[in-house]
Design a protein around this motif. Sequence first.
Motif, mmCIF file in Angstrom:
data_model
loop_
_atom_site.group_PDB
_atom_site.id
_atom_site.type_symbol
_atom_site.label_atom_id
_atom_site.label_comp_id
_atom_site.label_asym_id
_atom_site.label_seq_id
_atom_site.Cartn_x
_atom_site.Cartn_y
_atom_site.Cartn_z
ATOM 1 N N LEU A 148 49.822 45.244 35.113
ATOM 2 C CA LEU A 148 48.533 44.593 35.334
ATOM 3 C C LEU A 148 48.516 43.914 36.696
ATOM 4 C CD1 LEU A 148 45.768 43.893 34.011
ATOM 5 C CD2 LEU A 148 46.811 41.740 33.280
ATOM 6 N N GLN A 149 47.566 44.312 37.550
ATOM 7 C CA GLN A 149 47.363 43.637 38.842
ATOM 8 C C GLN A 149 46.475 42.420 38.610
ATOM 9 O OE1 GLN A 149 46.749 47.772 41.124
ATOM 10 N NE2 GLN A 149 46.224 46.032 42.407
ATOM 11 N N VAL A 150 46.909 41.275 39.111
ATOM 12 C CA VAL A 150 46.186 40.024 38.822
ATOM 13 C C VAL A 150 45.844 39.287 40.116
ATOM 14 C CG1 VAL A 150 47.313 39.773 36.581
ATOM 15 C CG2 VAL A 150 48.308 38.633 38.575
ATOM 16 N N ASP A 151 44.826 38.436 40.019
ATOM 17 C CA ASP A 151 44.459 37.567 41.150
ATOM 18 C C ASP A 151 43.641 36.403 40.603
ATOM 19 O OD1 ASP A 151 41.432 38.264 41.410
ATOM 20 O OD2 ASP A 151 42.415 40.207 41.359
ATOM 21 N N GLY A 152 43.198 35.531 41.507
ATOM 22 C CA GLY A 152 42.405 34.369 41.099
ATOM 23 C C GLY A 152 43.242 33.101 41.083
ATOM 24 N N GLY A 153 42.544 31.962 41.065
ATOM 25 C CA GLY A 153 43.187 30.652 41.209
ATOM 26 C C GLY A 153 44.288 30.375 40.205
ATOM 27 N N MET A 154 44.097 30.809 38.946
ATOM 28 C CA MET A 154 45.086 30.489 37.900
ATOM 29 C C MET A 154 46.402 31.233 38.077
ATOM 30 S SD MET A 154 43.181 30.236 34.251
ATOM 31 C CE MET A 154 44.350 29.168 33.415
ATOM 32 N N THR A 155 46.420 32.272 38.913
ATOM 33 C CA THR A 155 47.661 33.054 39.060
ATOM 34 C C THR A 155 48.739 32.272 39.802
ATOM 35 O OG1 THR A 155 46.886 34.158 41.074
ATOM 36 C CG2 THR A 155 46.470 35.288 38.983
ATOM 37 N N ASN A 156 48.375 31.114 40.355
ATOM 38 C CA ASN A 156 49.398 30.245 40.970
ATOM 39 C C ASN A 156 50.275 29.594 39.901
ATOM 40 O OD1 ASN A 156 48.580 30.683 43.640
ATOM 41 N ND2 ASN A 156 46.898 29.224 43.416
ATOM 42 N N ASN A 157 49.820 29.651 38.642
ATOM 43 C CA ASN A 157 50.549 29.050 37.533
ATOM 44 C C ASN A 157 51.595 30.045 37.028
ATOM 45 O OD1 ASN A 157 51.263 28.247 34.869
ATOM 46 N ND2 ASN A 157 49.362 27.104 34.652
ATOM 47 N N LYS A 158 52.839 29.790 37.372
ATOM 48 C CA LYS A 158 53.918 30.736 37.048
ATOM 49 C C LYS A 158 54.189 30.831 35.542
ATOM 50 C CE LYS A 158 56.676 31.143 41.284
ATOM 51 N NZ LYS A 158 55.584 30.984 42.239
ATOM 52 N N ALA A 178 36.802 41.352 43.911
ATOM 53 C CA ALA A 178 38.244 41.303 43.636
ATOM 54 C C ALA A 178 38.807 42.716 43.449
ATOM 55 C CB ALA A 178 38.521 40.446 42.402
ATOM 56 N N LEU A 179 38.028 43.607 42.846
ATOM 57 C CA LEU A 179 38.463 44.999 42.667
ATOM 58 C C LEU A 179 38.675 45.659 44.040
ATOM 59 C CD1 LEU A 179 38.806 46.954 40.121
ATOM 60 C CD2 LEU A 179 36.600 47.911 40.812
ATOM 61 N N VAL A 180 37.733 45.409 44.967
ATOM 62 C CA VAL A 180 37.856 45.934 46.336
ATOM 63 C C VAL A 180 39.042 45.270 47.045
ATOM 64 C CG1 VAL A 180 36.714 46.062 48.598
ATOM 65 C CG2 VAL A 180 35.411 46.570 46.516
ATOM 66 N N GLY A 181 39.143 43.938 46.918
ATOM 67 C CA GLY A 181 40.233 43.197 47.576
ATOM 68 C C GLY A 181 41.607 43.602 47.072
ATOM 69 N N GLN A 182 41.688 44.038 45.807
ATOM 70 C CA GLN A 182 42.954 44.543 45.248
ATOM 71 C C GLN A 182 43.152 46.020 45.600
ATOM 72 O OE1 GLN A 182 45.535 43.235 43.528
ATOM 73 N NE2 GLN A 182 44.872 41.814 41.959
ATOM 74 N N MET A 183 42.168 46.574 46.321
ATOM 75 C CA MET A 183 42.214 47.984 46.787
ATOM 76 C C MET A 183 42.320 48.957 45.616
ATOM 77 S SD MET A 183 44.215 47.300 50.317
ATOM 78 C CE MET A 183 44.054 45.637 50.971
ATOM 79 N N ALA A 238 37.569 36.949 48.061
ATOM 80 C CA ALA A 238 37.055 36.732 49.421
ATOM 81 C C ALA A 238 37.435 37.905 50.324
ATOM 82 C CB ALA A 238 37.615 35.428 49.983
ATOM 83 N N LEU A 239 38.640 38.427 50.138
ATOM 84 C CA LEU A 239 39.089 39.558 50.955
ATOM 85 C C LEU A 239 38.175 40.770 50.734
ATOM 86 C CD1 LEU A 239 41.156 40.933 52.838
ATOM 87 C CD2 LEU A 239 42.549 41.431 50.819
ATOM 88 N N GLY A 240 37.815 41.040 49.470
ATOM 89 C CA GLY A 240 36.942 42.177 49.161
ATOM 90 C C GLY A 240 35.602 42.076 49.861
ATOM 91 N N ALA A 241 35.010 40.870 49.846
ATOM 92 C CA ALA A 241 33.713 40.675 50.520
ATOM 93 C C ALA A 241 33.861 40.834 52.033
ATOM 94 C CB ALA A 241 33.148 39.297 50.177
ATOM 95 N N ALA A 242 35.003 40.361 52.577
ATOM 96 C CA ALA A 242 35.258 40.505 54.019
ATOM 97 C C ALA A 242 35.424 41.984 54.388
ATOM 98 C CB ALA A 242 36.504 39.714 54.414
ATOM 99 N N MET A 243 36.114 42.738 53.543
ATOM 100 C CA MET A 243 36.305 44.169 53.809
ATOM 101 C C MET A 243 34.957 44.898 53.838
ATOM 102 S SD MET A 243 39.631 44.683 51.329
ATOM 103 C CE MET A 243 39.694 46.471 51.299
ATOM 104 N N ALA A 244 34.101 44.592 52.857
ATOM 105 C CA ALA A 244 32.772 45.228 52.800
ATOM 106 C C ALA A 244 31.953 44.875 54.036
ATOM 107 C CB ALA A 244 32.040 44.787 51.527
ATOM 108 N N ALA A 245 32.048 43.598 54.472
ATOM 109 C CA ALA A 245 31.274 43.153 55.643
ATOM 110 C C ALA A 245 31.783 43.812 56.924
ATOM 111 C CB ALA A 245 31.351 41.632 55.768
#
Length: 530
Positions: free
Chosen positions: A427-437, A268-273, A461-468
């Motif tokens: 604060l930069q946030v991500d993950g499933g719960m962030t859909n909860n406004k 997630a740290l990589v995916g958030q760049m 998932a984006l972070g793992a894809a970037m590394a791959a």
Amino acid sequence: MAASDRMVLGPLVGSIDQGTSSTRFLVFNAKTAELLSHHQVEIQQKFPKEGWVEQDPKEILKSVHECVERTCEKLQQLNIDITNIKAIGVSNQRETTVVWDKTTGEPLYNAIVWLDLRTQSTVERLLKRIPGKNKTFFKFRTGLPLSTYFSAVKLRWLLDNVEEIKQAIDDGRAMFGTIDSWLIWSLTGGKNGGVHCTDVTNASRTMLFNIHSLEWDPELCQFFDIPMEILPKVRSSSEIYGLMVCFLKSGALTGVPISGCLGDQSAALVGQMCFQDGQAKNTYGTGCFLLCNTGQKSVFSEHGLLTTIAYKLGRDKPVCYALEGSVAIAGAVVRWLRDNLGIVKSAQEVEKLAAEVGTSYGCYFVPAFSGLYAPYWEPSARGIICGLTQFTNKNHIAFAALEAVCFQTREILDAMNKDCGIPLNQLQVDGGMTNNKVLMQLQSDILCIPVVKPSMPETTALGAAMAAGAAEGVGIWSLNPGDLTAVTCERFEPQINPEESEFRYARWKKAVMKSMGWETSEPPSNGKSE
């Protein structure tokens, strides 16, 4: 869509995101980072005894197969050529421990999940062997305190309690790994030549790994009495580990390299760049994890945070470190309201209940189901709901549950600000719960800073894809700062005055103190033999 239109997409990268509560497979366009398709399967958690949390490694592997299969079908329905998938990344729940038989490919016991507490007596036994019973004795070598959370004590428990595992080790048949190792070994051939490896980020969560030398530490292995021959080979987070073997009926993806591997919070740290020193992100999943990139120097916390490996994006690339605040229970509290109390039928309903009241009406919920993690590291704590009156109803409890996630984040953010010396201004946030406004607004109110959410929340998932995609020998995803796609975001600004925020936070702290010291490691016998 004509064949010529399909070609415009260019190379694609697949990402296996194996979390605590679900497995996903997602496919991204390597040039634009656009998410093209995905499939998700919920994973069963087993609770055989109080405090025990297990999963079936075969169910996890089957869920990966199913997600890959379904996503490929969805891509074909979109007329996207799946032979354009040129690499696959793996991101996984960390610390969860699997031991399997390399001759049969069968797990020798269920996976012991990171949240599991059965090892408390193991931890206490090990502490007696440390000068002054100092739980941070290995901190400068591992970055971690001695806790039920990390893999070494789970593995020690398995060696002490599971006859099949003891026997397999004596026979030279046992392999240990975290979920990434189990998946990569299985997907690259399993008992027929599967690759037994892990990456530095996952290795750094075992308590057997020296985060400076980047090798398994013989003295730590000796302390925990773990035979080093069962450990996976440690690799960087971005290199070709092995090639996928056929498991899809269509034969698709056979021979595609698995070339990225990151523990979910690093991913997630990589995916958030967050590639710059001082950049941070908070992921709201089963637990809540705040990571701040500290660059090529390991920073050790004075305020209960962990020092962990952020990533090493290539064999010859430098290792980067992070400070981490780990909260055990975030999204898991919503699952508990749904599955244990039955006051909601879905996670979305919690938001609706909370929004209807807009306050907890003085009710505070400390979800210390697995003790308290950062910044307290207090295994004796247990969950409490306090401040109840006759007026309190399920709406208030739902609101208090969401507020608990925000207060716990405030505690680790405060610790992070003290350790770093420079307070985060958003604060930069991500993950499933962030859909909860409601949750995101509450979080901004309680932190008194803006909360910024990327419009594509699948950053793990984006972070793992970037590394791959960036791996040597694949080279289809550029990690050069100038080539990274700008991300569109949604911002939540604080809407209450800081005095009210401080008052509520002080009440929360009072509730946390009441949750501590509930549990001893030896539960009283219930008269039943084990």
